[in-house]
Scaffold this motif. Structure first.
Motif, PDB file in Angstrom:
ATOM      1  N   ALA A 149       0.838  -1.213   0.000  1.00  0.00           N
ATOM      2  CA  ALA A 149       0.000   0.000   0.000  1.00  0.00           C
ATOM      3  C   ALA A 149       0.869   1.257   0.000  1.00  0.00           C
ATOM      4  O   ALA A 149       0.617   2.200  -0.764  1.00  0.00           O
ATOM      5  CB  ALA A 149      -0.926  -0.011   1.214  1.00  0.00           C
ATOM      6  N   TYR A 150       1.904   1.290   0.841  1.00  0.00           N
ATOM      7  CA  TYR A 150       2.780   2.473   0.897  1.00  0.00           C
ATOM      8  C   TYR A 150       3.532   2.629  -0.434  1.00  0.00           C
ATOM      9  O   TYR A 150       3.761   3.752  -0.895  1.00  0.00           O
ATOM     10  CB  TYR A 150       3.803   2.353   2.036  1.00  0.00           C
ATOM     11  CG  TYR A 150       3.254   2.556   3.450  1.00  0.00           C
ATOM     12  CD1 TYR A 150       1.920   2.303   3.762  1.00  0.00           C
ATOM     13  CD2 TYR A 150       4.078   2.991   4.490  1.00  0.00           C
ATOM     14  CE1 TYR A 150       1.438   2.475   5.055  1.00  0.00           C
ATOM     15  CE2 TYR A 150       3.593   3.169   5.783  1.00  0.00           C
ATOM     16  CZ  TYR A 150       2.282   2.899   6.063  1.00  0.00           C
ATOM     17  OH  TYR A 150       1.805   3.067   7.343  1.00  0.00           O
ATOM     18  N   THR A 151       3.913   1.489  -1.029  1.00  0.00           N
ATOM     19  CA  THR A 151       4.607   1.527  -2.324  1.00  0.00           C
ATOM     20  C   THR A 151       3.677   2.122  -3.379  1.00  0.00           C
ATOM     21  O   THR A 151       4.095   2.917  -4.227  1.00  0.00           O
ATOM     22  CB  THR A 151       5.060   0.108  -2.737  1.00  0.00           C
ATOM     23  OG1 THR A 151       5.880  -0.418  -1.700  1.00  0.00           O
ATOM     24  CG2 THR A 151       5.841   0.122  -4.038  1.00  0.00           C
ATOM     25  N   GLU A 152       2.400   1.753  -3.310  1.00  0.00           N
ATOM     26  CA  GLU A 152       1.414   2.280  -4.255  1.00  0.00           C
ATOM     27  C   GLU A 152       1.293   3.805  -4.114  1.00  0.00           C
ATOM     28  O   GLU A 152       1.242   4.533  -5.109  1.00  0.00           O
ATOM     29  CB  GLU A 152       0.058   1.590  -3.997  1.00  0.00           C
ATOM     30  CG  GLU A 152      -1.111   2.101  -4.827  1.00  0.00           C
ATOM     31  CD  GLU A 152      -0.969   1.814  -6.324  1.00  0.00           C
ATOM     32  OE1 GLU A 152      -0.182   0.924  -6.691  1.00  0.00           O
ATOM     33  OE2 GLU A 152      -1.644   2.519  -7.112  1.00  0.00           O
ATOM     34  N   VAL A 153       1.270   4.282  -2.872  1.00  0.00           N
ATOM     35  CA  VAL A 153       1.210   5.737  -2.639  1.00  0.00           C
ATOM     36  C   VAL A 153       2.439   6.403  -3.260  1.00  0.00           C
ATOM     37  O   VAL A 153       2.331   7.398  -3.984  1.00  0.00           O
ATOM     38  CB  VAL A 153       1.126   6.054  -1.119  1.00  0.00           C
ATOM     39  CG1 VAL A 153       1.255   7.554  -0.863  1.00  0.00           C
ATOM     40  CG2 VAL A 153      -0.178   5.524  -0.538  1.00  0.00           C
ATOM     41  N   ALA A 154       3.620   5.827  -2.997  1.00  0.00           N
ATOM     42  CA  ALA A 154       4.871   6.388  -3.525  1.00  0.00           C
ATOM     43  C   ALA A 154       4.862   6.396  -5.049  1.00  0.00           C
ATOM     44  O   ALA A 154       5.264   7.374  -5.686  1.00  0.00           O
ATOM     45  CB  ALA A 154       6.060   5.605  -2.991  1.00  0.00           C
ATOM     46  N   LYS A 155       4.375   5.311  -5.639  1.00  0.00           N
ATOM     47  CA  LYS A 155       4.334   5.215  -7.114  1.00  0.00           C
ATOM     48  C   LYS A 155       3.402   6.267  -7.693  1.00  0.00           C
ATOM     49  O   LYS A 155       3.718   6.946  -8.664  1.00  0.00           O
ATOM     50  CB  LYS A 155       3.815   3.831  -7.514  1.00  0.00           C
ATOM     51  CG  LYS A 155       4.895   2.786  -7.618  1.00  0.00           C
ATOM     52  CD  LYS A 155       4.296   1.580  -8.297  1.00  0.00           C
ATOM     53  CE  LYS A 155       4.988   0.316  -7.869  1.00  0.00           C
ATOM     54  NZ  LYS A 155       4.164  -0.867  -8.134  1.00  0.00           N
ATOM     55  N   ARG A 156       2.216   6.397  -7.090  1.00  0.00           N
ATOM     56  CA  ARG A 156       1.260   7.376  -7.635  1.00  0.00           C
ATOM     57  C   ARG A 156       1.782   8.802  -7.532  1.00  0.00           C
ATOM     58  O   ARG A 156       1.481   9.647  -8.368  1.00  0.00           O
ATOM     59  CB  ARG A 156      -0.068   7.264  -6.883  1.00  0.00           C
ATOM     60  CG  ARG A 156      -0.805   5.991  -7.216  1.00  0.00           C
ATOM     61  CD  ARG A 156      -2.265   6.169  -6.917  1.00  0.00           C
ATOM     62  NE  ARG A 156      -2.933   4.889  -6.785  1.00  0.00           N
ATOM     63  CZ  ARG A 156      -4.203   4.765  -6.464  1.00  0.00           C
ATOM     64  NH1 ARG A 156      -4.941   5.828  -6.231  1.00  0.00           N
ATOM     65  NH2 ARG A 156      -4.757   3.574  -6.362  1.00  0.00           N
ATOM     66  N   LEU A 157       2.556   9.065  -6.464  1.00  0.00           N
ATOM     67  CA  LEU A 157       3.116  10.414  -6.306  1.00  0.00           C
ATOM     68  C   LEU A 157       4.294  10.643  -7.246  1.00  0.00           C
ATOM     69  O   LEU A 157       4.827  11.742  -7.317  1.00  0.00           O
ATOM     70  CB  LEU A 157       3.557  10.634  -4.856  1.00  0.00           C
ATOM     71  CG  LEU A 157       2.421  10.727  -3.826  1.00  0.00           C
ATOM     72  CD1 LEU A 157       2.977  10.674  -2.413  1.00  0.00           C
ATOM     73  CD2 LEU A 157       1.610  12.007  -4.030  1.00  0.00           C
ATOM     74  N   GLY A 158       4.720   9.577  -7.944  1.00  0.00           N
ATOM     75  CA  GLY A 158       5.834   9.714  -8.878  1.00  0.00           C
ATOM     76  C   GLY A 158       7.187   9.610  -8.207  1.00  0.00           C
ATOM     77  O   GLY A 158       8.209   9.961  -8.785  1.00  0.00           O
ATOM     78  N   ILE A 159       7.185   9.125  -6.961  1.00  0.00           N
ATOM     79  CA  ILE A 159       8.450   9.007  -6.226  1.00  0.00           C
ATOM     80  C   ILE A 159       9.174   7.732  -6.639  1.00  0.00           C
ATOM     81  O   ILE A 159      10.389   7.681  -6.673  1.00  0.00           O
ATOM     82  CB  ILE A 159       8.185   8.980  -4.696  1.00  0.00           C
ATOM     83  CG1 ILE A 159       7.449  10.243  -4.264  1.00  0.00           C
ATOM     84  CG2 ILE A 159       9.481   8.815  -3.921  1.00  0.00           C
ATOM     85  CD1 ILE A 159       6.914  10.186  -2.846  1.00  0.00           C
ATOM     86  N   MET A 160       8.422   6.685  -6.949  1.00  0.00           N
ATOM     87  CA  MET A 160       9.027   5.404  -7.310  1.00  0.00           C
ATOM     88  C   MET A 160       8.386   4.853  -8.570  1.00  0.00           C
ATOM     89  O   MET A 160       7.205   5.076  -8.796  1.00  0.00           O
ATOM     90  CB  MET A 160       8.837   4.378  -6.180  1.00  0.00           C
ATOM     91  CG  MET A 160       9.579   4.758  -4.937  1.00  0.00           C
ATOM     92  SD  MET A 160       9.089   3.754  -3.551  1.00  0.00           S
ATOM     93  CE  MET A 160      10.192   2.397  -3.704  1.00  0.00           C
ATOM     94  N   THR A 161       9.175   4.111  -9.342  1.00  0.00           N
ATOM     95  CA  THR A 161       8.616   3.436 -10.506  1.00  0.00           C
ATOM     96  C   THR A 161       8.241   2.017 -10.102  1.00  0.00           C
ATOM     97  O   THR A 161       8.266   1.669  -8.932  1.00  0.00           O
ATOM     98  CB  THR A 161       9.628   3.373 -11.658  1.00  0.00           C
ATOM     99  OG1 THR A 161      10.828   2.842 -11.147  1.00  0.00           O
ATOM    100  CG2 THR A 161       9.862   4.731 -12.269  1.00  0.00           C
TER     101      THR A 161
END
Ligand code: 5GP
Length: 265
Positions: A238-250
């Protein structure tokens, strides 16, 4: 003093200032600075529930960096200076005001149970609450009367805290809306920053899925620490999904933040 290019201090020579449930604070490389280290520990119910979740600290460090950087950019004063590495960030030393400020947009958690309002009900307006930071007392809810009477903050400081809370809430609500996430509520902490003889109230601590309730706009799926509190599993995902949506992680690898990514409808 160049806050952007701090001197390197080996881990072994650092002085630990404070160890909390999810973070450790070390003396920073320059006077007036602190290193904030994000741990993998997940706790709830005043640390009665405790687990190590590999990678949580790394994710919260990145997500909180993103939030604080954006707040600095729009002129909201914060303690944040820069991220140092995967788990650490350099922040200004502040005197933490011993109050947790909770801003709510949608009924959930303790508000829903305390007032018997169904979780997910949109509130008529954003509601700000104060809790006294005290583990022994389980962070009790307090009023402005308590805060000023017991000297935890002055009336002027409370006004500053409320003004910051409203700005942060408006900004974060829009930021998350843009990536398909509803900001249900969040907890914010403030500190007193001394610059010569002048004092300013600034946003401190962290802003991450540990301290926010974040629901997917379409499915209402929880993308925050309630996954741990309520034994739902999948917190790191879930946290990874938040990071991905914010463009922080691919998809796979962490990379430098590129800005919010709009969700496809
Ligand atoms: P509630 O009062 O409903 O339990 O929490 C309201 C909001 O504040 C939630 O987003 C929750 O994550 C956050 N919050 C409240 N207390 C704490 C705390 O002690 N630590 C953290 N990380 N978040 C908190």
């Amino acid at each position: 003093m160049d806050f952007q290019n701090p001197r390197y201090t080996p881990m072994s020579r650092r002085r630990k200032i404070y160890e909390g449930k999810a973070k450790t604070l070390y003396e920073g490389p320059e006077p007036g600075t602190i290193i904030q280290h994000f741990k993998d520990d997940a706790t709830a119910f005043n640390a009665k529930k405790h687990e190590i979740l590999d990678g949580k600290g790394v994710l919260n460090n990145r997500i909180s960096e993103f939030m604080f950087q954006k707040l600095n950019e729009i002129g909201v004063p914060t303690h944040f200076i820069k991220r140092l590495n995967m788990r650490e960030q350099l922040v200004r030393e502040v005197e933490i005001i011993p109050i947790e400020v909770v801003i709510r947009n949608v009924a959930a958690g303790s508000l829903a149970s305390r007032l018997g309002i169904e979780e997910g009900t949109q509130l008529p307006r954003s509601i700000i609450e104060f809790y006294y930071k005290n583990d022994q007392l389980n962070d009790p809810m307090v009023s402005e009367e308590h805060i000023t009477a017991f000297g935890w903050a002055t009336t002027q400081e409370i006004d500053d805290v409320i003004a910051l809370a409203i700005r942060v809430n408006d900004f974060l609500t829009g930021l998350f809306l843009g990536v398909g996430i509803r900001l249900v509520d969040f907890k914010m902490e403030c500190g007193r920053l001394w610059e010569n003889d002048m004092m300013r109230v600034v946003v401190a601590d962290e802003i991450s899925p540990d301290s926010c309730r974040l629901w997917d706009m379409k499915t209402n799926e929880k993308l925050d620490k309630d996954r741990f509190r309520r034994d739902l599993g999948g917190l790191i995902e879930a946290y990874t999904e938040v990071a991905k949506r914010l463009g922080i992680m691919t998809e796979n690898e962490p990379l430098q933040g590129t800005g919010p990514v709009l969700v496809k409808s």
